[in-house]
Design a protein around this motif. Structure first.
Motif, PDB file in Angstrom:
ATOM      1  N   LYS A  80       0.792  -1.022  -0.081  1.00 32.77           N
ATOM      2  CA  LYS A  80      -0.534   0.151  -0.095  1.00 32.77           C
ATOM      3  C   LYS A  80       0.904   1.405  -0.312  1.00 32.77           C
ATOM      4  N   ASN A  82       0.210   5.225   1.010  1.00 31.04           N
ATOM      5  CA  ASN A  82      -0.531   6.251   1.089  1.00 31.04           C
ATOM      6  C   ASN A  82      -0.203   7.315   0.329  1.00 31.04           C
ATOM      7  N   GLU A 122      -7.752  -1.222  -1.522  1.00 28.01           N
ATOM      8  CA  GLU A 122      -7.726  -0.456  -0.982  1.00 28.01           C
ATOM      9  C   GLU A 122      -8.929   0.474  -1.219  1.00 28.01           C
ATOM     10  N   ASN A 126     -13.348   2.337   0.817  1.00 24.28           N
ATOM     11  CA  ASN A 126     -12.134   3.635   0.655  1.00 24.28           C
ATOM     12  C   ASN A 126     -13.836   3.905  -0.314  1.00 24.28           C
TER      13      ASN A 126
END
Length: 258
Positions: A80, A82, A122, A126
């Motif tokens: 992942k 950010n 994600e 999200n």
């Protein structure tokens, strides 16, 4: 409800320069699938490979999809990164645009977009990322399918916005009780016969057994497997044979999702 027809999609073009993963050539796999998710350069793929993969997809009549991921060549897009939702979607815009041009070069169009790896996972949880991504799709590719997991934030955003959406069943991945795939960086060499049985059961009964042994419902229109999974060729061959034996037809998304 049993499926009479299903799409088979596969992540393709997942190499870079002389670097290769998996043990099967994409040129061989392409003739056994109906949709290709083509790596777009950030987690794998490069211009020459993208051009080649699109070309062989067109030759086989396979639906062309962009497979954008995190900017993570070293980690194969499975780590992942950010960033704000808008930054991550801009990374996808950049990648999808490149794949669209290669498709246009070979007289084809973009059938679908499917985020890759950790970015896919994600987006599934999200809502902001999913909504901004779907807004982008509504603007530049309103008729292209978004591939995602059933029950995900991606599916909800696509339905709310009116974007065509296709739900996937992961043949070569395990599920948890929430209906999400269990994310792993290395699945080893799975049992192709067991995968074929799992796929047929999902198509005929709409269920899958989770890692905790519980059966859950799993709605889908497309079956996904991965070209980098060891034994990918054996997996797709046994899967196709099992589906055909059950009278289930394999067809492009355009014949399945209206």
């Amino acid at each position: 409800m049993a499926l009479e027809v299903v799409d088979i999609n596969c992540d393709m073009g997942e190499a870079f320069g002389r670097w290769r993963v998996g043990d099967t050539d994409d040129d061989v796999l392409m003739g056994l699938i109906s949709s290709a998710n083509i790596a777009t350069g950030f987690h794998a793929g490069d211009p020459n490979l993208m051009d080649h993969t699109v070309r062989i997809a067109v030759q086989h009549g396979v639906g062309i999809g962009a497979h954008p991921g995190y900017d993570d060549l070293q980690g194969f897009g499975r780590r992942k990164i950010n960033g704000t939702a808008r930054e991550l979607v801009n990374d996808m815009v950049y990648q999808v645009g490149a794949l669209r041009e290669f498709a246009r070069r070979h007289g084809a169009s973009l059938q679908h977009v499917k985020p890759h790896g950790a970015l896919y996972m994600e987006m599934a949880v999200n809502p902001e990322l999913a909504q901004i991504f779907v807004q982008y799709m509504r603007t530049v590719a309103p008729n292209a399918y978004v591939l995602c997991m059933a029950g995900s934030a991606t599916e909800r955003a696509a339905i709310e916005a009116g974007q065509p959406v296709v739900r996937e069943f992961y043949a070569d991945r395990d599920y948890d009780e929430s209906g999400s795939i269990v994310f792993t960086r290395d699945v080893g060499r799975p049992d192709a016969a067991a995968i074929a049985r799992k796929v047929v059961r999902a198509c005929t009964h709409g269920t899958v057994t989770t890692v905790t042994g519980k059966d859950i419902d799993i709605p889908f229109e497309s079956i996904c497997f991965h070209s980098d999974t060891l034994g990918a060729l054996d997996i797709v061959r046994q899967m196709r044979e099992a589906l055909v034996a059950e009278g289930i037809r394999i067809a492009p998304l355009s014949e399945i999702v209206k």
